[in-house]
Design a protein around this motif. Structure first.
Motif, PDB file in Angstrom:
ATOM      1  N   LEU A  58       0.843  -1.201   0.000  1.00 52.41           N
ATOM      2  CA  LEU A  58       0.000   0.000   0.000  1.00 52.41           C
ATOM      3  C   LEU A  58       0.877   1.249   0.000  1.00 52.41           C
ATOM      4  O   LEU A  58       0.624   2.190  -0.767  1.00 52.41           O
ATOM      5  CB  LEU A  58      -0.927   0.000   1.214  1.00 52.41           C
ATOM      6  CG  LEU A  58      -1.846   1.211   1.350  1.00 52.41           C
ATOM      7  CD1 LEU A  58      -2.825   1.293   0.174  1.00 52.41           C
ATOM      8  CD2 LEU A  58      -2.603   1.149   2.680  1.00 52.41           C
ATOM      9  N   TRP A  59       1.900   1.253   0.829  1.00 55.50           N
ATOM     10  CA  TRP A  59       2.793   2.417   0.873  1.00 55.50           C
ATOM     11  C   TRP A  59       3.546   2.569  -0.452  1.00 55.50           C
ATOM     12  O   TRP A  59       3.646   3.658  -1.009  1.00 55.50           O
ATOM     13  CB  TRP A  59       3.780   2.296   2.028  1.00 55.50           C
ATOM     14  CG  TRP A  59       4.718   3.473   2.099  1.00 55.50           C
ATOM     15  CD1 TRP A  59       6.026   3.515   1.734  1.00 55.50           C
ATOM     16  CD2 TRP A  59       4.392   4.794   2.533  1.00 55.50           C
ATOM     17  NE1 TRP A  59       6.538   4.767   1.922  1.00 55.50           N
ATOM     18  CE2 TRP A  59       5.561   5.583   2.412  1.00 55.50           C
ATOM     19  CE3 TRP A  59       3.239   5.393   3.021  1.00 55.50           C
ATOM     20  CZ2 TRP A  59       5.605   6.917   2.758  1.00 55.50           C
ATOM     21  CZ3 TRP A  59       3.279   6.735   3.366  1.00 55.50           C
ATOM     22  CH2 TRP A  59       4.452   7.482   3.229  1.00 55.50           C
ATOM     23  N   ARG A  60       4.042   1.461  -0.963  1.00 57.68           N
ATOM     24  CA  ARG A  60       4.814   1.490  -2.197  1.00 57.68           C
ATOM     25  C   ARG A  60       3.968   1.972  -3.379  1.00 57.68           C
ATOM     26  O   ARG A  60       4.459   2.693  -4.243  1.00 57.68           O
ATOM     27  CB  ARG A  60       5.354   0.083  -2.468  1.00 57.68           C
ATOM     28  CG  ARG A  60       6.474   0.006  -3.455  1.00 57.68           C
ATOM     29  CD  ARG A  60       7.065  -1.393  -3.523  1.00 57.68           C
ATOM     30  NE  ARG A  60       6.157  -2.369  -4.083  1.00 57.68           N
ATOM     31  CZ  ARG A  60       5.932  -2.524  -5.386  1.00 57.68           C
ATOM     32  NH1 ARG A  60       6.540  -1.749  -6.251  1.00 57.68           N
ATOM     33  NH2 ARG A  60       5.101  -3.438  -5.815  1.00 57.68           N
ATOM     34  N   LYS A  61       2.707   1.611  -3.397  1.00 59.36           N
ATOM     35  CA  LYS A  61       1.832   1.955  -4.519  1.00 59.36           C
ATOM     36  C   LYS A  61       0.866   3.092  -4.176  1.00 59.36           C
ATOM     37  O   LYS A  61      -0.142   3.265  -4.848  1.00 59.36           O
ATOM     38  CB  LYS A  61       1.027   0.719  -4.939  1.00 59.36           C
ATOM     39  CG  LYS A  61       1.895  -0.387  -5.479  1.00 59.36           C
ATOM     40  CD  LYS A  61       1.073  -1.576  -5.900  1.00 59.36           C
ATOM     41  CE  LYS A  61       1.983  -2.637  -6.490  1.00 59.36           C
ATOM     42  NZ  LYS A  61       1.216  -3.782  -6.987  1.00 59.36           N
ATOM     43  N   ARG A  62       1.196   3.871  -3.178  1.00 61.98           N
ATOM     44  CA  ARG A  62       0.274   4.902  -2.687  1.00 61.98           C
ATOM     45  C   ARG A  62      -0.124   5.929  -3.747  1.00 61.98           C
ATOM     46  O   ARG A  62      -1.172   6.530  -3.659  1.00 61.98           O
ATOM     47  CB  ARG A  62       0.833   5.588  -1.451  1.00 61.98           C
ATOM     48  CG  ARG A  62       2.069   6.418  -1.674  1.00 61.98           C
ATOM     49  CD  ARG A  62       2.676   6.874  -0.347  1.00 61.98           C
ATOM     50  NE  ARG A  62       3.936   7.563  -0.523  1.00 61.98           N
ATOM     51  CZ  ARG A  62       5.095   6.965  -0.734  1.00 61.98           C
ATOM     52  NH1 ARG A  62       5.162   5.657  -0.806  1.00 61.98           N
ATOM     53  NH2 ARG A  62       6.201   7.676  -0.876  1.00 61.98           N
ATOM     54  N   ARG A  63       0.687   6.119  -4.759  1.00 59.40           N
ATOM     55  CA  ARG A  63       0.364   7.093  -5.807  1.00 59.40           C
ATOM     56  C   ARG A  63      -0.711   6.561  -6.767  1.00 59.40           C
ATOM     57  O   ARG A  63      -1.373   7.328  -7.440  1.00 59.40           O
ATOM     58  CB  ARG A  63       1.601   7.457  -6.618  1.00 59.40           C
ATOM     59  CG  ARG A  63       2.762   7.954  -5.798  1.00 59.40           C
ATOM     60  CD  ARG A  63       2.670   9.435  -5.465  1.00 59.40           C
ATOM     61  NE  ARG A  63       3.910   9.888  -4.861  1.00 59.40           N
ATOM     62  CZ  ARG A  63       4.066  10.086  -3.567  1.00 59.40           C
ATOM     63  NH1 ARG A  63       3.086   9.844  -2.750  1.00 59.40           N
ATOM     64  NH2 ARG A  63       5.210  10.518  -3.084  1.00 59.40           N
ATOM     65  N   SER A  64      -0.875   5.225  -6.826  1.00 60.52           N
ATOM     66  CA  SER A  64      -1.800   4.653  -7.817  1.00 60.52           C
ATOM     67  C   SER A  64      -3.025   3.964  -7.209  1.00 60.52           C
ATOM     68  O   SER A  64      -3.973   3.677  -7.928  1.00 60.52           O
ATOM     69  CB  SER A  64      -1.058   3.654  -8.708  1.00 60.52           C
ATOM     70  OG  SER A  64      -0.551   2.585  -7.936  1.00 60.52           O
TER      71      SER A  64
END
Length: 192
Positions: A58-64
């Motif tokens: 979730l943190w890693r993909k927070r932009r998408s």
């Protein structure tokens, strides 16, 4: 799904790299993600690992990542299913390796063998589902997410999701017909 809290404002802050907002989202959803992970893996420590991996993703993909009905929970649960299945596959490979090693066999009580066989058959049937079908089943049948929200989180039309759920349930009935036969029709969102 009974999610009375709107994740929108916190998620907007977390997307701007505010760690405190992300921590609050973690606290809000960690228990639910952990409970779902625990149903997908064999050990508590594996459920801890899956839960940590879900929030890392979730943190890693927070932009998408986008919200479904103002909630992160559908995305978190779909990710939990996927990572839980990955964890189980890795554990199966490890167990297969251990099974090939020489060992002393001890006698296992018959009741334990029957319970193990039933559990293994159920898990094998569920593992036979595609990732999307498994996520759809978990969201609707185990997490009480309405079909339309589950469909939206998986990129499906609600009508398509209902048809897939019907097929999934039929397949599970065939696979598990002798475990616990049921003559009552399944309600939407309930696995019979």
């Amino acid at each position: 799904m009974n999610n009375d809290q709107d994740d929108g404002p916190l998620w907007a802050r977390a997307q701007r790299d505010e760690g405190a907002a992300f921590a609050e989202l973690f606290d809000r959803h960690r228990a639910r993600v952990y409970r779902r992970a625990l149903t997908l893996v064999d050990e508590h420590h594996d459920a801890d690992d899956v839960t940590a991996a879900v929030f890392y993703e979730l943190w890693r993909k927070r932009r998408s990542v986008t919200l479904v009905a103002d909630s992160l929970l559908p995305w978190l649960l779909v990710t939990t299913v996927n990572l839980g299945r990955n964890n189980r596959r890795a554990a199966a490979r490890y167990r297969a390796l251990l099974a090939r090693l020489p060992r002393n066999d001890e006698q296992v009580p018959q009741k334990d063998l029957e319970d193990i066989e039933l559990t293994d058959r159920l898990r094998a049937s569920l593992r036979g589902l595609s990732s999307g079908d498994a996520a759809l089943l978990v969201l609707t049948s185990l997490e009480d997410v309405p079909v339309w929200q589950a469909a939206q989180s998986l990129g499906l039309k609600p009508s398509t999701a209902r048809v897939r759920l019907h097929r999934i349930r039929q397949r599970l009935r065939v696979d598990l017909h002798d475990l616990n036969p049921s003559t009552s029709p399944a309600q939407e969102g309930v696995l019979s």
